[in-house]
Design an enzyme around this catalytic site. Structure first.
Site, short mmCIF file in Angstrom:
data_model
loop_
_atom_site.label_atom_id
_atom_site.label_comp_id
_atom_site.label_asym_id
_atom_site.label_seq_id
_atom_site.Cartn_x
_atom_site.Cartn_y
_atom_site.Cartn_z
N GLU A 1 -13.79 -11.70 8.63
CA GLU A 1 -13.06 -11.32 7.63
C GLU A 1 -12.83 -12.41 6.54
O GLU A 1 -12.90 -12.08 5.27
CB GLU A 1 -11.52 -10.92 7.97
CG GLU A 1 -11.15 -9.67 8.66
CD GLU A 1 -9.90 -9.34 8.86
OE1 GLU A 1 -9.70 -8.34 9.50
OE2 GLU A 1 -8.84 -10.19 8.77
N ARG B 1 -4.50 -13.10 12.90
CA ARG B 1 -4.98 -12.80 14.31
C ARG B 1 -3.85 -12.11 15.06
O ARG B 1 -2.74 -12.72 15.14
CB ARG B 1 -5.25 -14.03 15.08
CG ARG B 1 -5.86 -13.89 16.44
CD ARG B 1 -6.21 -14.99 17.03
NE ARG B 1 -6.95 -14.85 18.48
CZ ARG B 1 -6.30 -14.89 19.58
NH1 ARG B 1 -5.16 -15.56 19.56
NH2 ARG B 1 -6.93 -14.76 20.67
N GLY B 2 -3.92 -10.75 15.53
CA GLY B 2 -2.97 -10.02 15.97
C GLY B 2 -2.22 -10.68 17.17
O GLY B 2 -0.94 -10.74 17.23
N GLU B 3 -2.90 -11.25 17.99
CA GLU B 3 -2.12 -11.88 19.45
C GLU B 3 -1.09 -12.80 18.81
O GLU B 3 -0.25 -12.90 19.62
CB GLU B 3 -3.48 -12.32 20.02
CG GLU B 3 -4.14 -11.23 20.88
CD GLU B 3 -5.20 -12.18 21.85
OE1 GLU B 3 -4.75 -12.90 22.46
OE2 GLU B 3 -6.39 -11.47 21.97
N ASP B 4 -1.52 -13.67 17.77
CA ASP B 4 -0.58 -14.77 17.29
C ASP B 4 0.56 -14.29 16.53
O ASP B 4 1.90 -14.68 16.74
CB ASP B 4 -1.42 -15.81 16.73
CG ASP B 4 -2.52 -16.35 17.46
OD1 ASP B 4 -2.30 -16.08 18.46
OD2 ASP B 4 -3.27 -17.01 16.66
N THR B 5 0.40 -13.13 15.66
CA THR B 5 1.56 -13.06 14.66
C THR B 5 1.73 -11.54 14.37
O THR B 5 2.94 -11.36 13.57
CB THR B 5 1.13 -13.80 13.29
OG1 THR B 5 -0.10 -12.88 12.83
CG2 THR B 5 0.91 -15.17 13.41
N ARG B 6 1.05 -10.69 15.02
CA ARG B 6 1.41 -9.36 14.65
C ARG B 6 2.84 -8.62 14.84
O ARG B 6 3.26 -8.23 13.89
CB ARG B 6 0.35 -8.32 15.39
CG ARG B 6 0.30 -7.01 15.15
CD ARG B 6 -0.19 -5.82 16.08
NE ARG B 6 -1.87 -6.43 16.11
CZ ARG B 6 -2.93 -5.98 15.18
NH1 ARG B 6 -2.72 -5.22 14.24
NH2 ARG B 6 -4.00 -6.40 15.66
N GLY C 1 -10.50 7.76 13.91
CA GLY C 1 -11.88 8.22 14.14
C GLY C 1 -12.90 7.65 13.30
O GLY C 1 -14.23 7.91 13.70
#
Length: 490
Positions: free
Chosen positions: A89, A22-27, A55
């Protein structure tokens, strides 16, 4: 190092690893560091913000990337279940695990595995929202729950229980695990490889990889000093520069088994799978030698022969340099320096014990799961480390025995240590004594009990008076790394 993208392509995989997070947590922190470490190790890794063609529709490419990855690493964080994207995912990943035998490695970053498995805590809150939002699609919600339950049961990496909160250590362990999954030739070195880097560098320098001569290098030292660990680390750093590579471990122990040498010859020959068509099993030692010579003499090979103690056995596995093709390298580990001299190796390396700082660090990793002792245990840790004297095996065993024990237990353990070594350590050391003949063994016991630290010439006179042949005995004990004489002749 390890160039996995080409090997994965041959097997039909486009990526070695798919990273789910999850990008908000660990990106911008853990996942970014993990991704960089995987890439630096030559592991072709997919993450959604780095690999997608601009694209084009992201969802279809994500699904395809999962399907085309050999391994999926799922980084579970507190907010993972709040993302329906992540849950989709995960469902696809678990589906590929069933249908395509994909390897799934869960990482529990800041959450307990049971919360993932049972959807407790923040996961429970997330599913309350999902059930409200997807009232008409409860099948989908149940699919997510099933995927989380399955993933939570898998063997993985828990930041707090495995690495004690040290992210860098956790990342190192994940990279090593991925490398071992991608290529079986990659050797697991040590959970905490403290103090080996400089020794590995020295041995690689001795090997002179890239020159055309066949070169043999020996590593010798006392039991438990780390010879095998060092040899495996050397193997990992250079094996991809050879056409064929093989590490034969625990040779001394294997040779005690029925047809031990034949089995080792067969293992060595099996390294050739994929280069030539293999025939029947080896019938006897001489046939094994002929087959090794026939199959290796045109190839540049790397062979590690670990824990060798008999020259005749060594000659059955790597008897002559002309058995191997130009540029081949043979690394031998042994307790007996004399064996290396008789083989006329190009270079000999005496494996060193750890210095005091390294010893304390290795001991602490095993006793506390961090590089330094807890404050109240510092003095007791130093007592143990001083007693051991830089031997990695002993530091690992003693540290593991004292993990999560009370100070009272530590004090009792140290008192007992003065009289009895743990059996894991004693078992390793006693084999070196058992290999000695009666007279040399008697000399060793006399020195250990009465003359440790005394002047060598004085000790020689006493032993000579007892009917021993001390100079011969000194030489044998030095060659077996059971005796040292310092510059002050002590």
């Amino acid at each position: 190092m390890f160039m996995s993208s080409s090997s994965s392509s041959r097997l039909g995989w486009h990526y070695d690893v798919f990273l789910s997070f999850r990008g908000e947590d660990t990106r911008k922190n853990f996942t970014d560091h993990l991704y960089t470490a995987l890439q630096n190790a030559g592991i072709h890794t997919f993450r959604d913000d780095n690999e997608l063609p601009k694209g084009e529709e992201i969802s279809s490419h994500l699904l395809l990337a999962i399907q085309e990855s050999l391994i999926s690493i799922v980084v579970f964080s507190k907010g993972y279940a709040s993302s329906t994207w992540c849950l989709d995912e995960l469902a696809k990943i678990l589906d590929c695990r069933q249908t395509a035998r994909q390897i799934v490695l869960p990482v529990f970053f800041d959450i307990d595995p049971s919360d993932v498995r049972k959807q407790n805590g923040s996961f429970a809150e997330a599913f309350d929202r999902h059930e409200e939002r997807f009232k008409e699609e409860m099948e989908k919600v149940q699919k997510w729950r099933t995927a989380l339950m399955e993933a939570g049961k898998l063997s993985g990496f828990d930041l707090h229980s495995i690495a004690n909160g040290h992210e860098s250590k956790l990342i190192q362990m994940i990279v090593e695990e991925v490398l071992s999954k991608l290529n079986p030739r990659y050797m697991k070195v040590a959970t905490y490889p403290v103090g080996i880097d400089s020794q590995v560098k020295d041995i690689i320098s001795m090997l002179c990889v890239g020159t055309n001569e066949v070169r043999i290098v020996g590593i010798y030292g006392m039991p438990g000093i780390g010879k095998t660990t060092i040899a495996k680390a050397v193997f990992n750093q250079i094996y991809d520069q050879f056409e064929v590579s093989r590490c034969l471990s625990n040779i001394r122990e294997r040779l005690d088994q029925h047809k031990g040498l034949l089995q080792l010859q067969q293992l060595l020959r099996d390294a050739f799978t994929g280069f030539i068509r293999l025939h029947d099993d080896i019938g006897d030692d001489d046939e094994g030698i002929k087959l090794i010579k026939r199959e290796f003499f045109l190839k540049r090979v790397l062979v590690i022969l670990d824990d060798v103690d008999q020259l005749e056995h060594l000659r059955g596995l790597a008897g002559e340099r002309d058995w191997f093709g130009p540029g081949s390298r043979i690394v031998i580990t042994t307790r007996d320096e004399r064996l290396l001299a008789r083989l006329e190796v190009e270079k000999k390396y005496h494996a060193k014990g750890l210095n005091n700082d390294e010893s304390l660090q290795l001991f602490s990793w095993h006793a506390f799961k961090k590089p330094h002792p807890m404050k109240e245990y510092v003095e007791l840790s130093e007592v143990v480390v001083d007693y051991v004297g830089g031997v990695p095996l002993a530091l690992e065993v003693l540290g593991s025995n004292l993990f999560e024990r009370s100070i009272t237990h530590w004090r009792s353990f140290i008192e007992k240590l003065q009289k009895h070594l743990p059996h894991q350590i004693q078992g390793q050391l006693i084999t070196s004594l058992d290999d000695l003949d009666g007279e040399v063994k008697g000399m060793f016991l006399d020195i250990a009990c009465f003359f440790n630290g005394m002047d060598k010439d004085y000790v020689r006179k006493i032993l000579d008076g007892r009917g021993f042949y001390p100079e011969m005995g000194f030489d044998i004990l030095r060659e077996r790394s059971l005796l040292t004489v310092n510059i002050e002749n002590e």
